[in-house]
Scaffold this active site. Structure first.
Site, mmCIF file in Angstrom:
data_model
loop_
_atom_site.group_PDB
_atom_site.id
_atom_site.type_symbol
_atom_site.label_atom_id
_atom_site.label_comp_id
_atom_site.label_asym_id
_atom_site.label_seq_id
_atom_site.Cartn_x
_atom_site.Cartn_y
_atom_site.Cartn_z
ATOM 1 N N ASN A 130 -0.109 4.608 -0.795
ATOM 2 C CA ASN A 130 -0.676 5.876 -0.300
ATOM 3 C C ASN A 130 -1.309 5.749 1.088
ATOM 4 O O ASN A 130 -2.049 6.628 1.525
ATOM 5 C CB ASN A 130 -1.669 6.452 -1.305
ATOM 6 C CG ASN A 130 -2.903 5.566 -1.434
ATOM 7 O OD1 ASN A 130 -2.925 4.449 -0.909
ATOM 8 N ND2 ASN A 130 -3.917 6.057 -2.104
ATOM 9 N N ASP B 32 -3.730 4.053 2.518
ATOM 10 C CA ASP B 32 -5.173 4.014 2.809
ATOM 11 C C ASP B 32 -5.631 2.612 3.205
ATOM 12 O O ASP B 32 -6.814 2.334 3.333
ATOM 13 C CB ASP B 32 -5.984 4.524 1.612
ATOM 14 C CG ASP B 32 -5.824 3.621 0.387
ATOM 15 O OD1 ASP B 32 -4.973 2.706 0.427
ATOM 16 O OD2 ASP B 32 -6.557 3.821 -0.591
ATOM 17 N N HIS C 125 -4.163 -17.155 -4.854
ATOM 18 C CA HIS C 125 -5.035 -16.353 -3.984
ATOM 19 C C HIS C 125 -6.301 -17.075 -3.549
ATOM 20 O O HIS C 125 -7.108 -16.507 -2.824
ATOM 21 C CB HIS C 125 -5.399 -15.061 -4.725
ATOM 22 C CG HIS C 125 -6.222 -15.337 -5.950
ATOM 23 N ND1 HIS C 125 -5.738 -16.052 -7.024
ATOM 24 C CD2 HIS C 125 -7.506 -15.042 -6.251
ATOM 25 C CE1 HIS C 125 -6.690 -16.172 -7.925
ATOM 26 N NE2 HIS C 125 -7.770 -15.557 -7.494
ATOM 27 N N ASP C 126 -6.503 -18.303 -4.025
ATOM 28 C CA ASP C 126 -7.700 -19.073 -3.657
ATOM 29 C C ASP C 126 -7.392 -20.218 -2.696
ATOM 30 O O ASP C 126 -8.300 -20.945 -2.298
ATOM 31 C CB ASP C 126 -8.327 -19.712 -4.911
ATOM 32 C CG ASP C 126 -8.943 -18.695 -5.853
ATOM 33 O OD1 ASP C 126 -9.315 -17.603 -5.395
ATOM 34 O OD2 ASP C 126 -9.058 -19.010 -7.052
ATOM 35 N N ASP D 260 -5.226 -10.555 -15.602
ATOM 36 C CA ASP D 260 -6.243 -11.561 -15.314
ATOM 37 C C ASP D 260 -7.428 -11.279 -16.229
ATOM 38 O O ASP D 260 -7.936 -10.161 -16.252
ATOM 39 C CB ASP D 260 -6.662 -11.444 -13.839
ATOM 40 C CG ASP D 260 -6.912 -12.795 -13.206
ATOM 41 O OD1 ASP D 260 -7.662 -13.581 -13.811
ATOM 42 O OD2 ASP D 260 -6.366 -13.065 -12.120
ATOM 43 N N ASP E 84 -1.776 -1.093 -3.845
ATOM 44 C CA ASP E 84 -2.040 -0.328 -5.063
ATOM 45 C C ASP E 84 -0.900 -0.461 -6.072
ATOM 46 O O ASP E 84 0.135 -1.083 -5.794
ATOM 47 C CB ASP E 84 -2.283 1.155 -4.711
ATOM 48 C CG ASP E 84 -1.274 1.664 -3.686
ATOM 49 O OD1 ASP E 84 -0.068 1.420 -3.902
ATOM 50 O OD2 ASP E 84 -1.671 2.292 -2.678
ATOM 51 N N ASP F 198 -9.408 -16.671 -16.233
ATOM 52 C CA ASP F 198 -10.210 -17.126 -15.101
ATOM 53 C C ASP F 198 -11.252 -18.161 -15.536
ATOM 54 O O ASP F 198 -11.951 -17.965 -16.536
ATOM 55 C CB ASP F 198 -10.913 -15.894 -14.507
ATOM 56 C CG ASP F 198 -11.549 -16.172 -13.155
ATOM 57 O OD1 ASP F 198 -10.823 -16.565 -12.235
ATOM 58 O OD2 ASP F 198 -12.773 -15.989 -13.030
ATOM 59 N N ASP G 162 0.844 -1.190 0.000
ATOM 60 C CA ASP G 162 0.000 0.000 0.000
ATOM 61 C C ASP G 162 0.880 1.241 0.000
ATOM 62 O O ASP G 162 1.524 1.558 0.991
ATOM 63 C CB ASP G 162 -0.900 -0.056 1.246
ATOM 64 C CG ASP G 162 -1.703 1.216 1.432
ATOM 65 O OD1 ASP G 162 -1.855 1.972 0.449
ATOM 66 O OD2 ASP G 162 -2.185 1.434 2.554
ATOM 67 N N GLU H 267 -7.107 -21.022 -16.218
ATOM 68 C CA GLU H 267 -7.510 -21.678 -14.981
ATOM 69 C C GLU H 267 -8.628 -22.630 -15.359
ATOM 70 O O GLU H 267 -9.695 -22.216 -15.789
ATOM 71 C CB GLU H 267 -8.004 -20.664 -13.944
ATOM 72 C CG GLU H 267 -8.250 -21.333 -12.598
ATOM 73 C CD GLU H 267 -9.281 -20.624 -11.739
ATOM 74 O OE1 GLU H 267 -9.247 -20.799 -10.516
ATOM 75 O OE2 GLU H 267 -10.155 -19.915 -12.285
HETATM 76 O O1 TEU Z 1 -11.583 -19.264 -9.203
HETATM 77 C C1 TEU Z 1 -12.405 -20.310 -9.652
HETATM 78 C C2 TEU Z 1 -12.604 -21.394 -8.682
HETATM 79 O O2 TEU Z 1 -12.843 -22.481 -9.089
HETATM 80 C C3 TEU Z 1 -12.476 -21.067 -7.242
HETATM 81 O O3 TEU Z 1 -13.461 -20.163 -6.936
HETATM 82 C C4 TEU Z 1 -12.580 -22.269 -6.390
HETATM 83 O O4 TEU Z 1 -13.843 -22.825 -6.520
HETATM 84 C C5 TEU Z 1 -12.382 -21.883 -4.964
HETATM 85 O O5 TEU Z 1 -11.929 -20.595 -4.877
HETATM 86 C C6 TEU Z 1 -11.253 -22.589 -4.274
HETATM 87 O O6 TEU Z 1 -11.130 -23.885 -4.472
HETATM 88 C C7 TEU Z 1 -11.494 -18.117 -9.959
HETATM 89 C C8 TEU Z 1 -10.686 -17.088 -9.218
HETATM 90 O O7 TEU Z 1 -9.379 -17.557 -9.031
HETATM 91 C C9 TEU Z 1 -11.370 -16.766 -7.927
HETATM 92 O O8 TEU Z 1 -10.641 -15.890 -7.129
HETATM 93 C C10 TEU Z 1 -12.722 -16.170 -8.273
HETATM 94 O O9 TEU Z 1 -13.450 -15.953 -7.101
HETATM 95 C C11 TEU Z 1 -13.524 -17.076 -9.191
HETATM 96 O O10 TEU Z 1 -12.756 -17.571 -10.270
HETATM 97 C C12 TEU Z 1 -14.664 -16.310 -9.792
HETATM 98 O O11 TEU Z 1 -14.181 -15.359 -10.688
HETATM 99 CA CA CA Z 2 -3.404 2.274 -1.230
#
Ligand code: TEU
Ligand code: CA
Length: 539
Positions: A21, A23, A318-319, A96, A27, A196, A19, A249
């Protein structure tokens, strides 16, 4: 080899990276600030999670304007500055591409609520029968797939959150719009896309599905022939005009479909993310965890190494929960050594490695104590559903703790200054308290740190043909260890990875190319959570 095979990718979740700035939200200027750090790590490509305008129901995966930057992250000028700053350092940037759905705040969707609008067919608007939804499908996010809209007098389809209506790829106008968006970012200098949930975009039929524990209806949209047609079209008309690459993905994908998607002569995608190895600590669905077993992980990885010529390798994103908490051991005693074992695994498989922010310093699952701290829409839905089913609070929390996507979304731990040096303000999501022990500044100084080990591995991969392009052979994979070989013409390397707290005898010979413990000779005894790369051993 292609440049996207040689380079190592680093995934940034901008909201939690840096981050600038103050907040509380990461960013673009924050990313620019850290480019030298990424360069020193040795990466060659950045995958930027969505930075477009979004109401943030799913933090950027619900897009309300594909051609503008979310003001929380900065401006288009900041983006252009970022691209330039990357180019200066020979770092490529991929975006993405979220095209299965938009936000319900996207102008297309707002318009489409009017039955007379030309945008009506951008989405799936259907009449139900007897106040019931048009079919029995269930969503990825633990809720129904349909929402009734009074204004429209109809239901719309959403495979993810309610605020993420699915686009209708039976309508050629949608594809035209998507092509335009792709060109827009490629013209700005992006070098490709992470696509995605790309294998669910084409709904072949909207008929009822076979009842299943999860994703009832998925046989009507998972990897349908229509998906291949769309991807070929996008490739021919857009991607092939640029020096870029795509990684899809792909959920619930089989090796056969993955091979089709990535076959060079078919011109669809370049690589895919598969999930089999991420399921090796689960019973059926992700919310039911079982004890991790390294043998299962080894078999899943080896399966895909064998089936595909080139893999997009990852242990985190991130999932997913943090790998050291999940496949390693995040207790103080083994945290560092097990994170190094996982690093070795990731960087020595055949394919393009994807490192997720924080993985390179061994960041762990969150230490939250209550649902109040959870930001993720998926976790909130799961908790709500579980509550409805009468599951006690303690069990629900346990489930969320182990599986929540927020595990990977706590702010990047830069230093032991307040808020881990992530922000000068109050972060949008709580920082892990272990930032006093786990942070970049400390690991920069420590020659034995996880961070410096990643740097070494990345360098090693770049300089060893066997690691870059060699064949993969699994020698052994069980509860205690994974052993495999990479070989290319003259060079053969054997990788020994311990997943055990005990020493073990593993008979292999050869000079040590690298060991996570720092030793230079190998005597046939693998230490607890040790990784060793041996030269020139034949099995
Ligand atoms: O993820 C697709 C997906 O299959 C995941 O949502 C999964 O079902 C779960 O997060 C973990 O197993 C993609 C993106 O990576 C995710 O961040 C999004 O939320 C999702 O698509 C919808 O766009
Ligand atoms: Ca920021």
């Amino acid at each position: 080899m292609q440049w996207w095979q040689e380079r190592v990718v680093y995934q940034i979740y901008p909201r939690s990276f840096k981050d600038h700035n103050k907040d509380g939200v990461g960013d673009l200027q924050g990313i620019i600030e850290k480019l030298d750090y990424l360069k020193a790590l040795g990466i060659g490509i950045i995958w930027l999670c969505p930075i477009y305008c979004s109401p943030n129901v799913d933090y950027g995966y619900d897009i309300s304007d594909y051609k503008n930057i979310n003001p929380e992250y900065g401006t288009m000028e900041d983006f252009e500055e970022l691209i330039e700053a990357c180019q200066k350092r020979d770092i490529f940037l991929i975006m993405d591409l979220v095209i299965n759905h938009t936000s319900d705040q996207h102008p297309w969707f707002c318009e489409s609520r009017d039955p007379e609008s030309p945008y009506r067919d951008y989405y799936f608007w259907l009449q139900g029968k007897d106040q019931k939804p048009p079919n029995n499908w269930t969503s990825f996010f633990a809720e129904d797939c349909w929402v009734y809209d009074d204004r429209s007098n109809a239901w719309y389809l959403h495979l993810f959150a309610k605020q993420q209506p699915d686009l209708n790829y039976h309508n050629p106008a949608v594809l035209e719009k998507i092509k335009d968006i792709m060109r827009f970012w490629l013209d700005k200098g992006a070098r490709g896309f992470r696509c995605d949930v790309i294998n669910v975009i084409y709904k072949e039929s909207l008929a009822n599905g076979k009842r299943k524990l999860i994703l009832t209806g998925s046989e009507h949209y998972l990897s349908r022939p229509g998906m291949h047609i769309i991807l070929k079209h996008l490739n021919r008309e857009v991607l092939s005009q640029y020096d870029c690459f795509t990684v899809g993905e792909t959920v619930f994908i089989t090796p056969q479909v993955a091979r089709d998607l990535c076959a060079p002569e078919r011109n669809e995608l370049n690589m895919v993310f598969s999930f089999e190895h991420m399921e090796t600590d689960q019973y059926i669905v992700k919310w039911f965890k079982r004890r991790f077993h390294a043998g299962r992980l080894a078999r899943a990885l080896a399966h895909w190494q064998k089936e595909l010529d080139w893999n997009a390798n990852y242990l985190e994103n991130h999932d997913q929960p943090r790998s050291v908490s999940r496949f390693g051991d995040d207790s103080p005693r083994y945290w560092q050594s097990s994170a190094k074992v996982l690093a070795t695994l990731l960087l020595t498989l055949r394919g393009t490695p994807f490192i997720y922010q924080g993985e390179e310093i061994g960041m762990t699952n969150f230490d939250y104590t209550s649902m109040e701290q959870i930001r993720d829409v998926e976790s909130r839905n799961v908790d709500r559903l579980a509550k409805k089913l009468g599951i006690p609070k303690k069990i629900r929390w346990n489930l969320i703790r182990k599986t929540s996507r927020d595990n990977a979304r706590t702010p990047m731990q830069w230093s032991d200054e307040p808020e881990a040096g992530f922000s000068g303000g109050t972060p949008w999501i709580d920082v892990h308290h272990n930032y006093h022990q786990i942070h970049v500044a400390q690991q920069e100084k420590d020659p034995d740190s996880i961070l410096n080990y990643y740097r070494t591995l990345i360098r090693l991969r770049a300089n060893h043909p066997a690691l870059l392009s060699g064949d993969f052979l699994l020698v052994e994979g069980n509860r205690k260890r994974i052993v495999f070989e990479r070989s290319e013409k003259e060079e053969k390397l054997t990788i020994l990875l311990s997943f055990s707290k005990k020493k073990q005898r593993v008979h292999r010979m050869g000079p040590v190319l690298l060991s996570s413990s720092g030793r230079l000779t190998y005597d046939g005894i693998l230490l607890p959570y040790e990784a060793v790369i041996l030269r020139g051993e034949t099995s």
